[in-house]
Design a protein around this motif. Structure first.
Motif, PDB file in Angstrom:
ATOM      1  N   LEU A 196      14.702   6.601  -5.090  1.00 46.08           N
ATOM      2  CA  LEU A 196      14.185   7.496  -6.125  1.00 46.08           C
ATOM      3  C   LEU A 196      13.200   6.791  -7.033  1.00 46.08           C
ATOM      4  O   LEU A 196      12.260   7.400  -7.558  1.00 46.08           O
ATOM      5  N   ALA A 197      13.374   5.500  -7.239  1.00 45.59           N
ATOM      6  CA  ALA A 197      12.503   4.746  -8.142  1.00 45.59           C
ATOM      7  C   ALA A 197      11.211   4.324  -7.483  1.00 45.59           C
ATOM      8  O   ALA A 197      10.329   3.779  -8.123  1.00 45.59           O
ATOM      9  N   SER A 198      11.086   4.564  -6.161  1.00 49.71           N
ATOM     10  CA  SER A 198       9.887   4.144  -5.441  1.00 49.71           C
ATOM     11  C   SER A 198       9.106   5.375  -4.995  1.00 49.71           C
ATOM     12  O   SER A 198       9.394   5.955  -3.949  1.00 49.71           O
ATOM     13  N   GLU A 219      -3.731   0.993  -3.265  1.00 52.73           N
ATOM     14  CA  GLU A 219      -2.820  -0.077  -2.875  1.00 52.73           C
ATOM     15  C   GLU A 219      -3.293  -0.832  -1.639  1.00 52.73           C
ATOM     16  O   GLU A 219      -2.695  -1.832  -1.247  1.00 52.73           O
ATOM     17  N   MET A 220      -4.369  -0.329  -1.006  1.00 54.55           N
ATOM     18  CA  MET A 220      -4.940  -0.944   0.198  1.00 54.55           C
ATOM     19  C   MET A 220      -3.892  -1.076   1.302  1.00 54.55           C
ATOM     20  O   MET A 220      -3.730  -2.121   1.933  1.00 54.55           O
ATOM     21  N   VAL A 221      -3.197   0.019   1.534  1.00 56.82           N
ATOM     22  CA  VAL A 221      -2.213   0.104   2.607  1.00 56.82           C
ATOM     23  C   VAL A 221      -2.748   1.078   3.649  1.00 56.82           C
ATOM     24  O   VAL A 221      -2.902   2.270   3.373  1.00 56.82           O
ATOM     25  N   GLY A 222      -3.056   0.564   4.828  1.00 54.99           N
ATOM     26  CA  GLY A 222      -3.630   1.401   5.860  1.00 54.99           C
ATOM     27  C   GLY A 222      -2.578   2.150   6.664  1.00 54.99           C
ATOM     28  O   GLY A 222      -1.394   1.805   6.651  1.00 54.99           O
ATOM     29  N   MET A 223      -3.017   3.205   7.358  1.00 55.79           N
ATOM     30  CA  MET A 223      -2.167   3.974   8.255  1.00 55.79           C
ATOM     31  C   MET A 223      -2.935   4.179   9.555  1.00 55.79           C
ATOM     32  O   MET A 223      -4.160   4.292   9.558  1.00 55.79           O
ATOM     33  N   THR A 224      -2.200   4.208  10.655  1.00 54.44           N
ATOM     34  CA  THR A 224      -2.844   4.437  11.947  1.00 54.44           C
ATOM     35  C   THR A 224      -3.402   5.854  12.005  1.00 54.44           C
ATOM     36  O   THR A 224      -2.711   6.816  11.685  1.00 54.44           O
ATOM     37  N   ALA A 240      -9.721  -5.800  -6.562  1.00 51.27           N
ATOM     38  CA  ALA A 240     -10.172  -6.303  -7.863  1.00 51.27           C
ATOM     39  C   ALA A 240      -9.357  -5.747  -9.021  1.00 51.27           C
ATOM     40  O   ALA A 240      -9.358  -6.309 -10.117  1.00 51.27           O
ATOM     41  N   TYR A 241      -8.664  -4.644  -8.770  1.00 49.68           N
ATOM     42  CA  TYR A 241      -7.912  -3.987  -9.840  1.00 49.68           C
ATOM     43  C   TYR A 241      -6.429  -3.908  -9.481  1.00 49.68           C
ATOM     44  O   TYR A 241      -6.059  -3.765  -8.315  1.00 49.68           O
ATOM     45  N   GLU A 242      -5.606  -3.990 -10.499  1.00 47.74           N
ATOM     46  CA  GLU A 242      -4.172  -3.845 -10.319  1.00 47.74           C
ATOM     47  C   GLU A 242      -3.653  -2.819 -11.309  1.00 47.74           C
ATOM     48  O   GLU A 242      -3.926  -2.903 -12.514  1.00 47.74           O
ATOM     49  N   ALA A 243      -2.945  -1.825 -10.799  1.00 46.87           N
ATOM     50  CA  ALA A 243      -2.404  -0.781 -11.677  1.00 46.87           C
ATOM     51  C   ALA A 243      -1.334  -1.367 -12.588  1.00 46.87           C
ATOM     52  O   ALA A 243      -0.474  -2.122 -12.128  1.00 46.87           O
ATOM     53  N   PRO A 244      -1.362  -1.045 -13.885  1.00 45.37           N
ATOM     54  CA  PRO A 244      -0.356  -1.558 -14.827  1.00 45.37           C
ATOM     55  C   PRO A 244       1.061  -1.140 -14.466  1.00 45.37           C
ATOM     56  O   PRO A 244       2.017  -1.853 -14.754  1.00 45.37           O
ATOM     57  N   ASN A 245       1.217   0.025 -13.855  1.00 46.02           N
ATOM     58  CA  ASN A 245       2.522   0.491 -13.386  1.00 46.02           C
ATOM     59  C   ASN A 245       2.293   1.473 -12.246  1.00 46.02           C
ATOM     60  O   ASN A 245       1.152   1.867 -11.959  1.00 46.02           O
ATOM     61  N   GLU A 246       3.360   1.875 -11.576  1.00 46.99           N
ATOM     62  CA  GLU A 246       3.248   2.707 -10.381  1.00 46.99           C
ATOM     63  C   GLU A 246       2.611   4.070 -10.657  1.00 46.99           C
ATOM     64  O   GLU A 246       1.950   4.643  -9.805  1.00 46.99           O
ATOM     65  N   LEU A 247       2.821   4.582 -11.848  1.00 44.60           N
ATOM     66  CA  LEU A 247       2.246   5.891 -12.188  1.00 44.60           C
ATOM     67  C   LEU A 247       0.725   5.837 -12.325  1.00 44.60           C
ATOM     68  O   LEU A 247       0.073   6.888 -12.299  1.00 44.60           O
ATOM     69  N   MET A 248       0.169   4.630 -12.470  1.00 46.22           N
ATOM     70  CA  MET A 248      -1.274   4.493 -12.633  1.00 46.22           C
ATOM     71  C   MET A 248      -2.010   4.358 -11.303  1.00 46.22           C
ATOM     72  O   MET A 248      -3.234   4.371 -11.264  1.00 46.22           O
TER      73      MET A 248
END
Length: 256
Positions: free
Chosen positions: A15-17, A52-57, A188-196
Protein backbone atom coordinates in the motif's frame (compact mmCIF):
# COMPACT_ATOMS: atom_id res chain seq x y z
CA UNK A 1 1.16 -14.88 15.01
CA UNK A 2 4.51 -14.37 13.30
CA UNK A 3 3.01 -15.32 9.90
CA UNK A 4 0.14 -12.87 10.44
CA UNK A 5 2.64 -10.09 11.22
CA UNK A 6 4.64 -10.89 8.09
CA UNK A 7 1.50 -10.83 5.91
CA UNK A 8 0.38 -7.55 7.45
CA UNK A 9 3.80 -6.02 6.89
CA UNK A 10 3.80 -7.11 3.26
CA UNK A 11 0.33 -5.62 2.72
CA UNK A 12 1.33 -2.32 4.28
CA UNK A 13 4.47 -2.21 2.14
CA UNK A 14 2.40 -2.76 -0.99
CA UNK A 15 0.00 0.00 0.00
CA UNK A 16 2.89 2.37 0.70
CA UNK A 17 4.42 1.77 -2.74
CA UNK A 18 2.32 3.54 -5.37
CA UNK A 19 2.37 2.12 -8.90
CA UNK A 20 4.49 4.07 -11.31
CA UNK A 21 2.62 5.81 -14.11
CA UNK A 22 2.92 4.23 -17.54
CA UNK A 23 3.66 6.46 -20.53
CA UNK A 24 3.71 5.71 -24.22
CA UNK A 25 6.69 7.66 -25.56
CA UNK A 26 7.48 9.13 -28.99
CA UNK A 27 10.60 11.28 -28.72
CA UNK A 28 12.08 12.90 -31.86
CA UNK A 29 15.75 13.81 -32.24
CA UNK A 30 14.59 17.42 -32.62
CA UNK A 31 11.20 19.15 -32.40
CA UNK A 32 12.32 21.97 -34.71
CA UNK A 33 13.99 21.39 -38.10
CA UNK A 34 15.73 24.58 -39.21
CA UNK A 35 18.05 23.44 -42.02
CA UNK A 36 18.69 20.49 -44.31
CA UNK A 37 21.33 19.06 -41.96
CA UNK A 38 18.55 18.34 -39.45
CA UNK A 39 16.03 17.12 -42.02
CA UNK A 40 16.20 13.47 -40.97
CA UNK A 41 14.24 13.12 -37.75
CA UNK A 42 14.99 10.02 -35.66
CA UNK A 43 12.09 8.82 -33.52
CA UNK A 44 12.51 6.82 -30.31
CA UNK A 45 9.35 4.84 -29.46
CA UNK A 46 8.94 3.13 -26.09
CA UNK A 47 6.66 2.31 -23.16
CA UNK A 48 8.21 3.46 -19.91
CA UNK A 49 8.15 5.18 -16.54
CA UNK A 50 10.00 8.31 -17.70
CA UNK A 51 10.75 10.16 -14.45
CA UNK A 52 12.09 7.08 -12.68
CA UNK A 53 13.78 5.86 -15.90
CA UNK A 54 12.28 2.40 -15.60
CA UNK A 55 11.72 0.80 -18.98
CA UNK A 56 9.10 -1.75 -20.02
CA UNK A 57 9.19 -4.22 -22.89
CA UNK A 58 7.18 -2.88 -25.82
CA UNK A 59 5.63 -5.16 -28.44
CA UNK A 60 5.80 -3.97 -32.03
CA UNK A 61 3.31 -1.10 -32.39
CA UNK A 62 0.07 -1.65 -34.23
CA UNK A 63 0.73 1.51 -36.22
CA UNK A 64 3.06 4.52 -36.43
CA UNK A 65 2.09 7.35 -38.75
CA UNK A 66 3.14 10.86 -39.64
CA UNK A 67 0.46 13.45 -40.44
CA UNK A 68 1.22 16.68 -42.31
CA UNK A 69 -0.87 18.94 -44.49
CA UNK A 70 -3.95 16.81 -43.86
CA UNK A 71 -2.27 13.67 -45.25
CA UNK A 72 -1.11 10.61 -43.30
CA UNK A 73 1.84 8.36 -44.14
CA UNK A 74 2.26 4.92 -42.57
CA UNK A 75 5.72 4.29 -41.10
CA UNK A 76 4.93 0.96 -39.42
CA UNK A 77 6.84 -1.24 -41.87
CA UNK A 78 9.95 0.90 -41.38
CA UNK A 79 10.16 0.30 -37.63
CA UNK A 80 13.29 -1.44 -36.35
CA UNK A 81 14.03 -2.79 -32.85
CA UNK A 82 16.09 -0.79 -30.37
CA UNK A 83 16.62 -0.56 -26.63
CA UNK A 84 15.32 2.19 -24.34
CA UNK A 85 15.98 2.07 -20.60
CA UNK A 86 17.36 -1.47 -21.11
CA UNK A 87 14.06 -2.72 -22.53
CA UNK A 88 12.86 -3.63 -26.02
CA UNK A 89 11.65 -0.57 -27.92
CA UNK A 90 11.41 0.72 -31.49
CA UNK A 91 12.85 3.40 -33.73
CA UNK A 92 12.25 4.89 -37.15
CA UNK A 93 13.72 7.74 -39.17
CA UNK A 94 11.76 10.18 -41.30
CA UNK A 95 13.17 12.53 -43.91
CA UNK A 96 11.45 15.93 -43.80
CA UNK A 97 11.36 17.32 -47.34
CA UNK A 98 9.30 20.49 -47.08
CA UNK A 99 8.03 23.09 -44.61
CA UNK A 100 5.18 22.00 -42.37
CA UNK A 101 4.04 20.80 -38.96
CA UNK A 102 4.45 17.06 -38.65
CA UNK A 103 2.45 15.01 -36.13
CA UNK A 104 4.06 11.66 -35.34
CA UNK A 105 1.43 9.29 -33.98
CA UNK A 106 1.74 5.93 -32.21
CA UNK A 107 -1.01 3.33 -31.81
CA UNK A 108 0.47 0.54 -29.69
CA UNK A 109 -0.41 -3.11 -29.41
CA UNK A 110 -2.59 -3.42 -26.26
CA UNK A 111 -0.54 -4.25 -23.16
CA UNK A 112 -2.01 -6.33 -20.34
CA UNK A 113 -1.07 -5.08 -16.87
CA UNK A 114 -1.60 -7.87 -14.31
CA UNK A 115 -1.31 -5.46 -11.36
CA UNK A 116 -4.32 -3.52 -12.66
CA UNK A 117 -6.10 -6.50 -14.25
CA UNK A 118 -6.64 -4.41 -17.36
CA UNK A 119 -5.22 -3.59 -20.75
CA UNK A 120 -3.38 -0.34 -21.47
CA UNK A 121 -3.45 1.41 -24.86
CA UNK A 122 -1.70 4.77 -25.06
CA UNK A 123 -2.34 6.73 -28.24
CA UNK A 124 0.78 8.87 -28.28
CA UNK A 125 1.91 11.78 -30.41
CA UNK A 126 4.53 14.50 -30.72
CA UNK A 127 5.08 17.41 -33.09
CA UNK A 128 7.93 18.61 -35.30
CA UNK A 129 7.99 22.03 -36.93
CA UNK A 130 10.01 22.17 -40.16
CA UNK A 131 11.65 25.13 -41.89
CA UNK A 132 9.78 27.84 -39.99
CA UNK A 133 6.27 26.51 -40.55
CA UNK A 134 3.93 26.50 -37.56
CA UNK A 135 0.44 26.31 -39.06
CA UNK A 136 -1.78 23.41 -38.06
CA UNK A 137 -0.34 22.44 -34.67
CA UNK A 138 -3.80 22.76 -33.10
CA UNK A 139 -5.52 20.34 -35.48
CA UNK A 140 -6.71 16.97 -34.09
CA UNK A 141 -5.10 13.84 -35.50
CA UNK A 142 -8.42 11.97 -35.42
CA UNK A 143 -7.32 9.42 -32.82
CA UNK A 144 -9.70 7.46 -30.63
CA UNK A 145 -8.49 9.65 -27.78
CA UNK A 146 -5.96 12.49 -27.91
CA UNK A 147 -4.76 15.73 -26.41
CA UNK A 148 -5.16 18.68 -28.76
CA UNK A 149 -2.62 21.35 -27.74
CA UNK A 150 -3.92 24.82 -26.97
CA UNK A 151 -0.35 25.98 -26.41
CA UNK A 152 2.02 25.59 -29.38
CA UNK A 153 3.71 22.21 -28.68
CA UNK A 154 7.20 23.33 -29.74
CA UNK A 155 9.31 26.45 -29.27
CA UNK A 156 8.49 26.74 -25.56
CA UNK A 157 10.59 27.85 -22.61
CA UNK A 158 10.75 25.96 -19.35
CA UNK A 159 8.42 27.84 -17.00
CA UNK A 160 5.80 28.35 -19.68
CA UNK A 161 2.21 27.34 -19.01
CA UNK A 162 1.00 24.50 -21.22
CA UNK A 163 -2.67 23.91 -22.03
CA UNK A 164 -4.37 21.08 -23.87
CA UNK A 165 -7.85 19.75 -24.51
CA UNK A 166 -8.64 16.08 -23.91
CA UNK A 167 -10.80 14.44 -26.57
CA UNK A 168 -12.31 10.95 -26.74
CA UNK A 169 -14.14 9.93 -29.91
CA UNK A 170 -13.71 13.53 -31.03
CA UNK A 171 -15.54 15.03 -28.04
CA UNK A 172 -14.18 16.88 -24.97
CA UNK A 173 -13.75 14.81 -21.80
CA UNK A 174 -15.00 16.84 -18.79
CA UNK A 175 -12.91 16.44 -15.66
CA UNK A 176 -10.35 14.14 -17.28
CA UNK A 177 -7.41 13.15 -15.07
CA UNK A 178 -4.08 14.12 -16.62
CA UNK A 179 -0.81 12.61 -15.39
CA UNK A 180 2.41 14.49 -16.17
CA UNK A 181 6.02 13.32 -16.04
CA UNK A 182 9.45 14.54 -17.07
CA UNK A 183 11.65 12.35 -19.27
CA UNK A 184 14.58 12.23 -16.87
CA UNK A 185 17.11 11.13 -19.52
CA UNK A 186 20.31 11.95 -17.66
CA UNK A 187 18.78 11.29 -14.24
CA UNK A 188 19.53 14.93 -13.51
CA UNK A 189 16.52 15.33 -11.24
CA UNK A 190 15.34 13.45 -8.18
CA UNK A 191 11.80 13.72 -6.85
CA UNK A 192 11.70 14.90 -3.20
CA UNK A 193 9.11 12.19 -2.47
CA UNK A 194 7.08 9.57 -4.34
CA UNK A 195 4.12 11.89 -4.85
CA UNK A 196 6.35 14.26 -6.84
CA UNK A 197 7.26 11.64 -9.46
CA UNK A 198 3.95 12.01 -11.30
CA UNK A 199 2.14 15.33 -11.33
CA UNK A 200 -1.67 15.19 -11.58
CA UNK A 201 -4.13 17.83 -12.79
CA UNK A 202 -7.83 17.74 -13.67
CA UNK A 203 -9.36 19.06 -16.84
CA UNK A 204 -12.29 21.46 -16.62
CA UNK A 205 -15.81 20.88 -17.97
CA UNK A 206 -14.51 21.45 -21.52
CA UNK A 207 -11.70 18.94 -21.16
CA UNK A 208 -9.08 21.71 -20.91
CA UNK A 209 -6.14 21.34 -18.50
CA UNK A 210 -3.31 23.69 -17.52
CA UNK A 211 0.19 22.96 -16.24
CA UNK A 212 3.21 25.20 -15.59
CA UNK A 213 6.39 23.33 -16.64
CA UNK A 214 9.01 23.79 -13.88
CA UNK A 215 12.28 22.84 -15.60
CA UNK A 216 13.73 22.02 -19.06
CA UNK A 217 13.38 18.80 -21.00
CA UNK A 218 10.77 16.58 -22.57
CA UNK A 219 7.44 16.42 -20.73
CA UNK A 220 4.67 13.89 -21.23
CA UNK A 221 0.98 14.60 -20.65
CA UNK A 222 -1.28 11.54 -20.35
CA UNK A 223 -5.06 11.86 -20.09
CA UNK A 224 -6.57 8.59 -18.92
CA UNK A 225 -10.06 7.32 -19.67
CA UNK A 226 -11.72 3.90 -19.81
CA UNK A 227 -12.61 2.58 -23.25
CA UNK A 228 -16.18 1.48 -23.96
CA UNK A 229 -14.91 -1.77 -25.45
CA UNK A 230 -13.18 -4.56 -23.51
CA UNK A 231 -10.47 -6.99 -24.61
CA UNK A 232 -10.51 -10.67 -23.74
CA UNK A 233 -7.65 -12.07 -21.65
CA UNK A 234 -7.61 -15.82 -20.92
CA UNK A 235 -11.19 -15.93 -22.10
CA UNK A 236 -12.41 -13.16 -19.80
CA UNK A 237 -13.25 -9.58 -20.88
CA UNK A 238 -10.96 -7.00 -19.31
CA UNK A 239 -11.29 -3.20 -19.13
CA UNK A 240 -9.02 -1.02 -21.27
CA UNK A 241 -7.25 2.06 -19.95
CA UNK A 242 -6.87 4.30 -22.97
CA UNK A 243 -4.39 7.11 -22.68
CA UNK A 244 -4.18 10.24 -24.78
CA UNK A 245 -0.48 11.07 -24.55
CA UNK A 246 1.35 14.11 -25.87
CA UNK A 247 5.07 14.87 -25.62
CA UNK A 248 6.58 18.34 -25.91
CA UNK A 249 10.02 19.79 -25.22
CA UNK A 250 10.57 22.87 -23.05
CA UNK A 251 13.98 24.55 -23.14
CA UNK A 252 16.04 26.94 -21.05
CA UNK A 253 16.95 30.27 -22.71
CA UNK A 254 20.54 30.57 -23.90
CA UNK A 255 22.71 33.34 -22.53
CA UNK A 256 24.81 35.47 -24.86
Amino acid sequence: MQLRSLLLGAALTALASPALAHFGMVIPSTPVVEDKNQATVDLQISFSHPMEMVGMTMAKPKAVRVIAGGKAEDLTTQLTPTTVMDKEAWKVSYAVKKPGVYQFVLEPTPYFEPAEDSYIVHYTKTYVSAFGEEEGWDEPAGLKTEIVPLTRPFGNYAGNVFQGQVLADGKPVPGATVEIEHYNQDKAYEAPNELMVTQVVKADKNGVFTYAVPFPGWWGFAALTTAKEKIAHDGKPKPVEQGAVLWAEFVAPQKR
